[in-house]
Write a protein that holds these residues in place. Structure first.
Motif, PDB file in Angstrom:
ATOM      1  N   ALA A   6       2.911  33.256   0.117  1.00  0.00           N
ATOM      2  CA  ALA A   6       2.327  33.929   1.742  1.00  0.00           C
ATOM      3  C   ALA A   6       1.526  32.743   1.764  1.00  0.00           C
ATOM      4  N   ARG A   7       0.905  31.966   0.915  1.00  0.00           N
ATOM      5  CA  ARG A   7      -0.539  31.213   1.062  1.00  0.00           C
ATOM      6  C   ARG A   7       0.120  29.635   1.895  1.00  0.00           C
ATOM      7  N   ALA A   8       1.410  29.458   1.547  1.00  0.00           N
ATOM      8  CA  ALA A   8       1.764  28.742   2.345  1.00  0.00           C
ATOM      9  C   ALA A   8       2.653  28.528   3.729  1.00  0.00           C
ATOM     10  N   LEU A   9       2.957  30.043   4.319  1.00  0.00           N
ATOM     11  CA  LEU A   9       4.117  30.048   5.683  1.00  0.00           C
ATOM     12  C   LEU A   9       3.785  29.133   6.335  1.00  0.00           C
ATOM     13  N   VAL A  10       3.999  28.181   6.942  1.00  0.00           N
ATOM     14  CA  VAL A  10       4.116  27.812   8.186  1.00  0.00           C
ATOM     15  C   VAL A  10       4.893  28.674   9.289  1.00  0.00           C
ATOM     16  N   PRO A 253      12.679  13.880   6.768  1.00  0.00           N
ATOM     17  CA  PRO A 253      11.466  13.386   5.690  1.00  0.00           C
ATOM     18  C   PRO A 253       9.990  13.616   5.263  1.00  0.00           C
ATOM     19  N   GLY A 254       9.878  13.488   6.921  1.00  0.00           N
ATOM     20  CA  GLY A 254       8.619  13.026   7.348  1.00  0.00           C
ATOM     21  C   GLY A 254       7.390  14.769   7.634  1.00  0.00           C
ATOM     22  N   TYR A 255       8.134  15.419   7.845  1.00  0.00           N
ATOM     23  CA  TYR A 255       7.772  17.157   8.371  1.00  0.00           C
ATOM     24  C   TYR A 255       7.626  17.333   6.581  1.00  0.00           C
ATOM     25  N   GLY A 256       6.059  17.744   6.413  1.00  0.00           N
ATOM     26  CA  GLY A 256       5.060  18.073   5.165  1.00  0.00           C
ATOM     27  C   GLY A 256       5.175  19.431   5.575  1.00  0.00           C
ATOM     28  N   PRO A 257       5.406  20.475   6.319  1.00  0.00           N
ATOM     29  CA  PRO A 257       5.056  21.604   5.323  1.00  0.00           C
ATOM     30  C   PRO A 257       6.998  21.557   4.611  1.00  0.00           C
ATOM     31  N   ARG A 283       1.704  14.535  -0.188  1.00  0.00           N
ATOM     32  CA  ARG A 283       0.641  13.987  -0.065  1.00  0.00           C
ATOM     33  C   ARG A 283       0.915  12.487   0.805  1.00  0.00           C
ATOM     34  N   GLU A 284       1.550  11.655   0.369  1.00  0.00           N
ATOM     35  CA  GLU A 284       2.085  11.079   1.340  1.00  0.00           C
ATOM     36  C   GLU A 284       2.627  11.303   3.195  1.00  0.00           C
ATOM     37  N   ALA A 285       3.637  12.342   3.392  1.00  0.00           N
ATOM     38  CA  ALA A 285       3.878  12.763   4.158  1.00  0.00           C
ATOM     39  C   ALA A 285       2.825  13.520   5.101  1.00  0.00           C
ATOM     40  N   THR A 286       2.372  14.715   4.080  1.00  0.00           N
ATOM     41  CA  THR A 286       0.985  14.826   5.302  1.00  0.00           C
ATOM     42  C   THR A 286      -0.073  14.452   5.871  1.00  0.00           C
ATOM     43  N   ARG A 287      -0.522  13.368   4.599  1.00  0.00           N
ATOM     44  CA  ARG A 287      -1.504  12.466   5.076  1.00  0.00           C
ATOM     45  C   ARG A 287      -3.071  13.988   5.435  1.00  0.00           C
ATOM     46  N   GLY A 288      -3.551  14.100   4.296  1.00  0.00           N
ATOM     47  CA  GLY A 288      -4.093  15.202   4.544  1.00  0.00           C
ATOM     48  C   GLY A 288      -4.229  16.307   5.604  1.00  0.00           C
ATOM     49  N   ASP A 289      -3.146  17.116   6.038  1.00  0.00           N
ATOM     50  CA  ASP A 289      -3.076  18.145   5.778  1.00  0.00           C
ATOM     51  C   ASP A 289      -3.619  18.708   5.481  1.00  0.00           C
ATOM     52  N   PRO A 290      -4.551  20.176   5.688  1.00  0.00           N
ATOM     53  CA  PRO A 290      -5.182  21.043   4.869  1.00  0.00           C
ATOM     54  C   PRO A 290      -4.177  21.921   5.128  1.00  0.00           C
ATOM     55  N   ILE A 291      -2.995  22.652   5.242  1.00  0.00           N
ATOM     56  CA  ILE A 291      -2.376  23.057   4.738  1.00  0.00           C
ATOM     57  C   ILE A 291      -1.499  22.843   2.952  1.00  0.00           C
ATOM     58  N   PHE A 292      -1.753  21.810   2.967  1.00  0.00           N
ATOM     59  CA  PHE A 292      -0.722  20.719   2.004  1.00  0.00           C
ATOM     60  C   PHE A 292      -1.362  21.195   1.160  1.00  0.00           C
ATOM     61  N   GLU A 314     -11.893  22.049  -1.615  1.00  0.00           N
ATOM     62  CA  GLU A 314     -13.429  21.135  -0.594  1.00  0.00           C
ATOM     63  C   GLU A 314     -12.218  20.477   0.106  1.00  0.00           C
ATOM     64  N   GLN A 315     -11.346  20.019  -0.104  1.00  0.00           N
ATOM     65  CA  GLN A 315     -10.365  19.134   0.585  1.00  0.00           C
ATOM     66  C   GLN A 315     -10.069  19.169   1.893  1.00  0.00           C
ATOM     67  N   ALA A 316      -9.718  20.211   1.659  1.00  0.00           N
ATOM     68  CA  ALA A 316      -9.101  21.545   3.251  1.00  0.00           C
ATOM     69  C   ALA A 316     -10.135  21.878   3.811  1.00  0.00           C
ATOM     70  N   LEU A 317     -11.024  22.506   3.572  1.00  0.00           N
ATOM     71  CA  LEU A 317     -11.848  22.816   3.997  1.00  0.00           C
ATOM     72  C   LEU A 317     -12.616  21.769   4.904  1.00  0.00           C
ATOM     73  N   SER A 318     -12.666  20.583   4.501  1.00  0.00           N
ATOM     74  CA  SER A 318     -13.295  19.440   4.928  1.00  0.00           C
ATOM     75  C   SER A 318     -12.894  18.825   6.446  1.00  0.00           C
ATOM     76  N   THR A 319     -11.690  19.075   6.676  1.00  0.00           N
ATOM     77  CA  THR A 319     -10.819  19.832   8.572  1.00  0.00           C
ATOM     78  C   THR A 319     -11.111  20.968   8.252  1.00  0.00           C
ATOM     79  N   GLN A 320     -11.937  21.807   7.668  1.00  0.00           N
ATOM     80  CA  GLN A 320     -10.952  23.269   8.670  1.00  0.00           C
ATOM     81  C   GLN A 320     -12.214  23.856   8.286  1.00  0.00           C
ATOM     82  N   GLY A 321     -13.814  23.367   8.866  1.00  0.00           N
ATOM     83  CA  GLY A 321     -14.185  23.836   8.755  1.00  0.00           C
ATOM     84  C   GLY A 321     -15.299  25.335   9.240  1.00  0.00           C
ATOM     85  N   GLU A 322     -14.676  25.628   9.581  1.00  0.00           N
ATOM     86  CA  GLU A 322     -14.985  26.652  10.713  1.00  0.00           C
ATOM     87  C   GLU A 322     -13.782  27.938   9.677  1.00  0.00           C
ATOM     88  N   SER A 323     -12.979  27.155   9.263  1.00  0.00           N
ATOM     89  CA  SER A 323     -12.297  28.815   8.576  1.00  0.00           C
ATOM     90  C   SER A 323     -12.487  29.234   7.373  1.00  0.00           C
TER      91      SER A 323
END
Length: 373
Positions: A6-10, A253-257, A283-292, A314-323
């Motif tokens: 469920a955590r990965a639900l897109v 092949p470029g769709y990160g989810p 990691r290459e496809a998502t390029r820092g996407d916090p969901i991954f 911590e990586q995910a929170l660095s781009t979604q600081g209000e989550s």
């Protein structure tokens, strides 16, 4: 699907029915009509969210008018929907059909697009749906972080194309950042949203049946295969999910989810090496996407790899600081990993961030060390 999947639900906030409404629907493509008719033949109640009744069409024509160039009509329509005390309100996670959206003046971006396209066509404008290539938003559903893509409205005036995007405003020349959708693809995204909500509500079989049909009917929309895989994972069928995902990755092949869900499916099968291959490609496809990062963090936490979970959260929170979701997962990872002071400090910051959030208030019940002395 179990909690780890469920955590990965897109879900796609590009994110229906018109029973009892006497109306002529706005013009729609033959493919969209076929999608709805074929769904009924397969026992799926996919209704047309674009339908407006005659009273709604008359009200729009009276308040906006049919005079002027398409751009002028669209500007007046925008003011009618968004100015004054009854202005349309953005409500993430609220996906409703056009006639209800006109009455309530609230909904997510798909609801807004459905309403705007319906009204614009009633005003004689050649309006259509567009799928944002770069806009990505994140919603929270319980203790899950949900990625959403964005749908807006395009229209034509002569040989030129324009975009109306209220919550992601762009210049006219940026039409290239959007992919036009035909009505069938837009309806597939709309009903995919509803299927995802059914999935979150535990109606797994219903969601799977809808998503399987939509993924076959609109294979160019990569979100559909990704969401179908999540439904299969929720139903305890990771091998079937991987077959869907591998097939989708050959097309997109470029769709990160797709990589996020493939990673989780491989983990569920116990194939660690395969999971790591998906992780590396993801990691290459998502390029820092916090969901991954979030999905890896949850999986690491459940495997009691708390150092890995901390790094991912911590990586995910660095781009979604209000989550709030990310804050709470990181608090739990700190505590479980023996970093009590960091956990207490982060929980204190989280209470200041969201003092009235029930999830924040409930956490000390699961972790007594957070309770005030």
């Amino acid at each position: 699907m179990g909690s780890k999947v469920a955590r990965a639900l897109v879900c796609i906030v590009a994110l229906a029915g018109c029973g009892g409404i006497a109306a002529s629907p706005p013009a729609r493509s033959p493919r969209a009509t076929a999608l709805l008719v074929d769904a009924r033949h397969q026992g799926l109640a996919l209704e047309d969210p674009l339908v407006l009744d005659d009273a709604a069409v008359a009200m729009a024509r009276e308040n906006v008018g049919l005079h002027g160039l398409p751009r002028e009509r669209m500007q007046r329509l925008l003011r009618w929907l968004h100015d004054g005390p009854t202005a349309f309100r953005h409500a993430p996670g609220v996906t409703v059909r056009a006639h209800e959206a006109l009455r309530t003046r609230r909904g997510d971006c798909m609801t807004h697009a459905v309403l705007f396209v319906s009204l614009a066509r009633a005003l004689g404008v050649d309006a259509f749906f567009v799928h944002a290539r770069v806009a990505r938003q994140y919603l929270e559903a319980g203790d899950t972080l949900v990625a959403t893509t964005h749908v807006a409205v395009g229209y034509r005036e002569g040989a030129s194309g324009y975009v109306v995007d209220v919550w992601n405003p762009v210049s006219e020349w940026r039409l290239a950042y959007y992919r036009p959708l035909d009505d069938a693809e837009a309806l597939a995204l709309y009903h995919s949203n509803l299927a995802v909500y059914a999935l979150l509500d535990g109606r797994i079989a219903e969601a799977e049946a809808t998503l399987r049909y939509l993924a076959a009917a609109a294979p160019a929309v990569e979100e559909l295969a990704s969401n179908l895989a999540v439904a299969l994972l929720r139903g305890g069928r990771p091998a079937a999910a991987l077959r869907v995902l591998d097939d989708a990755l050959t097309r997109s092949p470029g769709y990160g989810p797709l990589y996020t869900n493939a990673y989780l499916a491989a983990e569920a099968l116990g194939d660690r090496a395969r999971a790591q291959r998906y992780a590396a490609r993801g990691r290459e496809a998502t390029r820092g996407d916090p969901i991954f990062a979030f999905a890896r963090g949850v999986r690491s936490f459940e495997a009691e790899d708390y150092a890995g979970a901390i790094a991912a959260f911590e990586q995910a929170l660095s781009t979604q600081g209000e989550s709030v979701v990310l804050h709470l997962w990181l608090v739990r990872a700190y505590l479980a990993g023996g970093h009590r002071e960091k956990g207490l400090a982060l929980y204190d910051r989280t209470r200041r961030l969201a003092p009235d959030d029930d999830r924040v208030r409930a956490l000390p019940g699961r972790h007594p060390e957070l309770q005030a002395p």
